[in-house]
Design a protein around this motif. Structure first.
Motif, PDB file in Angstrom:
ATOM      1  N   ASN A   6      21.949  -2.400 -33.745  1.00 51.91           N
ATOM      2  CA  ASN A   6      20.953  -2.744 -34.774  1.00 51.91           C
ATOM      3  C   ASN A   6      19.579  -2.249 -34.338  1.00 51.91           C
ATOM      4  OD1 ASN A   6      22.104  -4.725 -36.982  1.00 51.91           O
ATOM      5  ND2 ASN A   6      23.124  -5.200 -35.042  1.00 51.91           N
ATOM      6  N   VAL A   7      18.913  -1.469 -35.195  1.00 48.85           N
ATOM      7  CA  VAL A   7      17.553  -0.991 -34.882  1.00 48.85           C
ATOM      8  C   VAL A   7      16.675  -1.095 -36.132  1.00 48.85           C
ATOM      9  CG1 VAL A   7      18.118   0.602 -32.988  1.00 48.85           C
ATOM     10  CG2 VAL A   7      18.243   1.424 -35.345  1.00 48.85           C
ATOM     11  N   ASP A   8      15.368  -1.170 -35.894  1.00 45.38           N
ATOM     12  CA  ASP A   8      14.431  -1.139 -37.025  1.00 45.38           C
ATOM     13  C   ASP A   8      14.383   0.253 -37.641  1.00 45.38           C
ATOM     14  OD1 ASP A   8      13.583  -3.826 -36.756  1.00 45.38           O
ATOM     15  OD2 ASP A   8      12.287  -3.276 -35.088  1.00 45.38           O
ATOM     16  N   VAL A   9      14.319   1.284 -36.765  1.00 46.28           N
ATOM     17  CA  VAL A   9      14.204   2.668 -37.258  1.00 46.28           C
ATOM     18  C   VAL A   9      15.255   3.536 -36.571  1.00 46.28           C
ATOM     19  CG1 VAL A   9      12.695   4.678 -37.574  1.00 46.28           C
ATOM     20  CG2 VAL A   9      11.696   2.383 -37.551  1.00 46.28           C
ATOM     21  N   LEU A  10      16.092   4.196 -37.373  1.00 50.53           N
ATOM     22  CA  LEU A  10      17.046   5.172 -36.847  1.00 50.53           C
ATOM     23  C   LEU A  10      16.536   6.562 -37.191  1.00 50.53           C
ATOM     24  CD1 LEU A  10      19.789   5.971 -35.586  1.00 50.53           C
ATOM     25  CD2 LEU A  10      20.796   5.747 -37.881  1.00 50.53           C
ATOM     26  N   VAL A  11      16.503   7.454 -36.204  1.00 52.56           N
ATOM     27  CA  VAL A  11      16.060   8.838 -36.400  1.00 52.56           C
ATOM     28  C   VAL A  11      17.271   9.751 -36.253  1.00 52.56           C
ATOM     29  CG1 VAL A  11      14.517  10.674 -35.598  1.00 52.56           C
ATOM     30  CG2 VAL A  11      13.787   8.272 -35.419  1.00 52.56           C
ATOM     31  N   ILE A  12      17.562  10.529 -37.294  1.00 49.24           N
ATOM     32  CA  ILE A  12      18.671  11.495 -37.233  1.00 49.24           C
ATOM     33  C   ILE A  12      18.091  12.881 -36.969  1.00 49.24           C
ATOM     34  CG2 ILE A  12      20.508  12.622 -38.530  1.00 49.24           C
ATOM     35  CD1 ILE A  12      20.852  10.083 -40.169  1.00 49.24           C
ATOM     36  N   GLY A  13      18.513  13.488 -35.851  1.00 45.32           N
ATOM     37  CA  GLY A  13      18.101  14.860 -35.532  1.00 45.32           C
ATOM     38  C   GLY A  13      17.052  14.904 -34.437  1.00 45.32           C
ATOM     39  N   ALA A  14      17.309  15.718 -33.403  1.00 45.95           N
ATOM     40  CA  ALA A  14      16.372  15.834 -32.274  1.00 45.95           C
ATOM     41  C   ALA A  14      15.736  17.216 -32.231  1.00 45.95           C
ATOM     42  CB  ALA A  14      17.083  15.534 -30.958  1.00 45.95           C
ATOM     43  N   PRO A  16      12.140  19.337 -33.730  1.00 44.36           N
ATOM     44  CA  PRO A  16      10.728  18.927 -33.662  1.00 44.36           C
ATOM     45  C   PRO A  16      10.398  17.696 -34.506  1.00 44.36           C
ATOM     46  CG  PRO A  16      10.873  21.311 -33.753  1.00 44.36           C
ATOM     47  CD  PRO A  16      12.276  20.793 -33.939  1.00 44.36           C
ATOM     48  N   THR A  17      10.954  17.575 -35.720  1.00 44.95           N
ATOM     49  CA  THR A  17      10.602  16.439 -36.581  1.00 44.95           C
ATOM     50  C   THR A  17      11.114  15.121 -36.003  1.00 44.95           C
ATOM     51  OG1 THR A  17      10.760  17.922 -38.483  1.00 44.95           O
ATOM     52  CG2 THR A  17      10.650  15.574 -38.951  1.00 44.95           C
ATOM     53  N   GLY A  18      12.384  15.106 -35.614  1.00 44.74           N
ATOM     54  CA  GLY A  18      12.962  13.892 -35.035  1.00 44.74           C
ATOM     55  C   GLY A  18      12.269  13.488 -33.755  1.00 44.74           C
ATOM     56  N   LEU A  19      11.934  14.478 -32.927  1.00 42.78           N
ATOM     57  CA  LEU A  19      11.251  14.171 -31.667  1.00 42.78           C
ATOM     58  C   LEU A  19       9.825  13.683 -31.919  1.00 42.78           C
ATOM     59  CD1 LEU A  19      12.582  17.120 -29.472  1.00 42.78           C
ATOM     60  CD2 LEU A  19      13.171  14.694 -29.265  1.00 42.78           C
ATOM     61  N   GLY A  20       9.172  14.207 -32.968  1.00 46.03           N
ATOM     62  CA  GLY A  20       7.846  13.701 -33.339  1.00 46.03           C
ATOM     63  C   GLY A  20       7.918  12.226 -33.699  1.00 46.03           C
ATOM     64  N   ALA A  21       8.946  11.861 -34.487  1.00 50.18           N
ATOM     65  CA  ALA A  21       9.139  10.453 -34.871  1.00 50.18           C
ATOM     66  C   ALA A  21       9.413   9.597 -33.637  1.00 50.18           C
ATOM     67  CB  ALA A  21      10.289  10.350 -35.866  1.00 50.18           C
ATOM     68  N   ALA A  22      10.297  10.085 -32.763  1.00 52.86           N
ATOM     69  CA  ALA A  22      10.661   9.310 -31.567  1.00 52.86           C
ATOM     70  C   ALA A  22       9.470   9.140 -30.627  1.00 52.86           C
ATOM     71  CB  ALA A  22      11.825  10.000 -30.847  1.00 52.86           C
ATOM     72  N   LYS A  23       8.674  10.188 -30.460  1.00 54.95           N
ATOM     73  CA  LYS A  23       7.480  10.095 -29.596  1.00 54.95           C
ATOM     74  C   LYS A  23       6.518   9.024 -30.115  1.00 54.95           C
ATOM     75  CE  LYS A  23       6.068  11.989 -26.484  1.00 54.95           C
ATOM     76  NZ  LYS A  23       6.186  11.579 -25.070  1.00 54.95           N
ATOM     77  N   GLY A 464       7.403  13.994 -38.665  1.00 59.62           N
ATOM     78  CA  GLY A 464       8.077  12.856 -38.032  1.00 59.62           C
ATOM     79  C   GLY A 464       7.093  11.779 -37.605  1.00 59.62           C
ATOM     80  N   VAL A 465       5.996  12.213 -36.974  1.00 59.29           N
ATOM     81  CA  VAL A 465       4.955  11.274 -36.511  1.00 59.29           C
ATOM     82  C   VAL A 465       4.400  10.481 -37.701  1.00 59.29           C
ATOM     83  CG1 VAL A 465       2.618  11.132 -35.506  1.00 59.29           C
ATOM     84  CG2 VAL A 465       4.315  12.704 -34.524  1.00 59.29           C
ATOM     85  N   GLU A 466       4.076  11.196 -38.779  1.00 56.02           N
ATOM     86  CA  GLU A 466       3.426  10.551 -39.930  1.00 56.02           C
ATOM     87  C   GLU A 466       4.400   9.659 -40.710  1.00 56.02           C
ATOM     88  OE1 GLU A 466       1.411  13.598 -42.167  1.00 56.02           O
ATOM     89  OE2 GLU A 466       0.164  14.169 -40.455  1.00 56.02           O
ATOM     90  N   ALA A 467       5.690   9.986 -40.671  1.00 57.58           N
ATOM     91  CA  ALA A 467       6.679   9.098 -41.290  1.00 57.58           C
ATOM     92  C   ALA A 467       6.687   7.755 -40.569  1.00 57.58           C
ATOM     93  CB  ALA A 467       8.067   9.738 -41.255  1.00 57.58           C
ATOM     94  N   VAL A 468       6.617   7.797 -39.249  1.00 51.57           N
ATOM     95  CA  VAL A 468       6.574   6.559 -38.456  1.00 51.57           C
ATOM     96  C   VAL A 468       5.307   5.762 -38.784  1.00 51.57           C
ATOM     97  CG1 VAL A 468       6.316   5.648 -36.099  1.00 51.57           C
ATOM     98  CG2 VAL A 468       8.030   7.408 -36.590  1.00 51.57           C
TER      99      VAL A 468
END
Length: 526
Positions: A6-14, A16-23, A464-468
């Motif tokens: 269970n997570v608040d946010v799941l990111v699919i794809g690593a 640049p976009t996915g890594l931006g979100a994860a960072k 990705g960053v701005e989606a977060v």
């Protein structure tokens, strides 16, 4: 429904976009999160392959230039040493009638044969006159070209080149995507340069660019992924998305693991996403999006880099004497992009196809060229003979000589290469993306949001960053919604060094009442 994770946010794809979100999720240290990818290593469409002989090739022509300090911060954190990077001045030409015309072509018609100069100047003057009385916006890319450059440049360069890149005619593309992507010629400057026989200087956002010293572009994203906690990453088969149950907010992974999420940031191609969701309405809608396929072809050559090649970076080919639209002298980006000179390799064959007399391995030095060829239903490609045709094209354009020894070749087909800015695109996206958002799915990235004008690595990362930030604090997604705005300024508001105090105790806090610096607030303080 119960799930394994269970997570608040799941990111699919690593990529640049996915890594931006994860960072950004890692930096905020608030919502729980997980990033998954079906590949064993990060990078997505910005990864790098290595041939058995030791030549590196990126997935297409990637270089690092940036509109965002946050993007720079994250790359500098991942690759902090001075010798991690090379900085280059772009040296770029268009091959036309056996000449190397400096890029951009439309600003340097002073280099063309006199009869072509006259054709181009006639068209430019007609276009300038037309623009004075035009009171409507161009209806498509072709009309934009005619209004900005006239018939001469359109027929000599813009139409044939763009068809080779996009694999569709310019009449089937809209022009809202252009922004800083295409140089509109300055008639006075062009006239002055023709009269004085001068060339125009470097234009565009990538006139200076960075490139990683080792491991190609893909090495950047592996290094960025390495800065993230191991327990928040699932790569390979165990990170492959099998099914997206949007109603119950559960994603099923390749090893059977189920992940429950509150918000989903998906960077997979949006047409693939809606297939995984099994949503027939959205599948039908996504059929209105067009893309072209990209073939990346690499050729490794024995010998010193020839003087005629020099320190050229990338080169454009509008003519029909070669299948590729762009060639990158990949060995110029870094000495580590090819084997060292003392490595012994046999000659596979000569450029003209003749077999090598001996297959005995010999030392280098070596240099390499990376080529890109587009494919679509409107522009089919003879895959079986593509490598041979590309090598012949290199001979035809005097990039290599018939007697050059080829020691390594590479060919890979990327089904989703370019998201086409087709006439139908905006109609589809303005319906599709909000429908997904209503289901708490943020579809972002080069093919997630399908906007080529914000499809570079820096844009993709910041999507990705701005989606977060939107999930967390309601901040506006500027890159997605206002491409011209972010491309027209240095975006310095977000920095990696910002700290966040985040101790959620209530649902309201988790849903984004935390006081985060946003562009709006930063602006009002100033």
């Amino acid at each position: 429904m119960c799930a394994d994770i269970n997570v608040d946010v799941l990111v699919i794809g690593a990529g640049p976009t996915g890594l931006g979100a994860a960072k950004r999720l890692n930096q905020i240290n608030g919502p729980s999160w997980l990033i998954v990818d079906s590949n064993e290593k990060a990078g997505g469409l910005a990864s790098t392959d290595v041939t058995p002989e030791g030549f590196l090739y990126d997935v297409g022509g990637h270089v690092i230039f940036s509109h965002y300090k946050y993007f720079d911060d994250c790359l500098d954190e991942a690759l902090p040493k001075e010798d991690d990077w090379h900085t280059h001045q772009r040296i770029s030409y268009v091959r036309y009638k056996g000449l190397w015309v400096p890029y951009p072509f439309q600003n340097n018609i002073s280099m063309l044969p006199k009869e072509d100069q006259v054709l181009c100047m006639d068209g430019l003057i007609d276009a300038a006159m037309e623009c004075r009385v035009a009171n409507t916006k161009p209806k498509d890319f072709d009309e934009w070209i005619l209004r900005n450059t006239g018939e001469g440049i359109a027929n000599i360069f813009m139409r044939p080149y763009n068809y080779k890149v996009w694999a569709v005619p310019t009449t089937k593309m809209q022009c809202a995507w252009l922004g800083e992507r295409v140089a509109a010629p300055n008639l006075k400057l062009v006239t002055k340069n023709v009269v004085l026989n001068k060339i125009a200087g470097n234009w565009g956002p990538n006139a200076t660019f960075r490139f990683p010293a080792r491991d190609g572009t893909g090495g950047i994203w592996i290094a960025v992924a390495d800065t993230l906690p191991e327990d928040k990453k699932r790569f390979g088969k165990k990170g492959e998305v099998e099914k997206v149950d949007a109603e119950n907010k559960i994603v099923t992974l390749g090893d059977g693991t189920t992940v429950k999420y509150n918000k989903l940031i998906s960077t997979m191609a949006v047409d693939a996403l809606v297939e995984k969701m099994g949503n027939q309405e959205l599948v039908t809608l996504s059929k209105g999006l067009f893309y072209s396929t990209t073939h990346v072809v690499g050729v490794g050559i024995r010998g010193e880099r020839p003087e005629r090649i020099g320190d050229k970076c990338w080169l454009y080919f509008p003519e029909s004497n070669c299948p590729f639209y762009r060639a990158t002298i990949f060995s110029n980006y870094s000495p580590y992009n090819q084997p060292e000179a003392n490595v012994k390799l046999p000659t596979m064959y000569f450029a003209n196809g003749a077999n090598a007399e001996s297959s005995e391995a010999k030392e280098g030095p070596y240099w390499s060229i990376m080529l890109e060829v587009s494919e679509s239903s409107m522009k089919p490609v003879d895959q079986e003979n593509l490598l041979k045709d590309c090598i012949q094209g290199l001979i035809n354009t005097e990039m290599i000589k018939e007697e050059d020894e080829i020691v390594s070749t590479y060919h890979r087909r990327f089904d989703h290469g370019y998201p086409t800015p087709s006439l139908e695109r905006e109609g589809v996206l303005t319906e599709l993306l909000p429908k997904l958002l209503d289901m708490d799915i943020y579809s972002r990235g080069r093919f997630g949001s399908w906007r080529y004008e914000v499809g570079n690595q820096d844009h993709s990362f910041m999507l990705g960053v701005e989606a977060v930030d939107n999930i967390h604090s309601g901040a506006v997604e500027l890159t997605l919604n206002y491409p011209d705005f972010v491309n027209g300024r240095q975006n310095t508001e977000r920095r990696l060094a910002q700290s966040f105090v985040f101790a959620p105790t209530t649902t309201a806090q988790l849903n984004g009442s935390q006081d985060l610096p946003t562009r709006e607030r930063a602006g009002s303080r100033a």
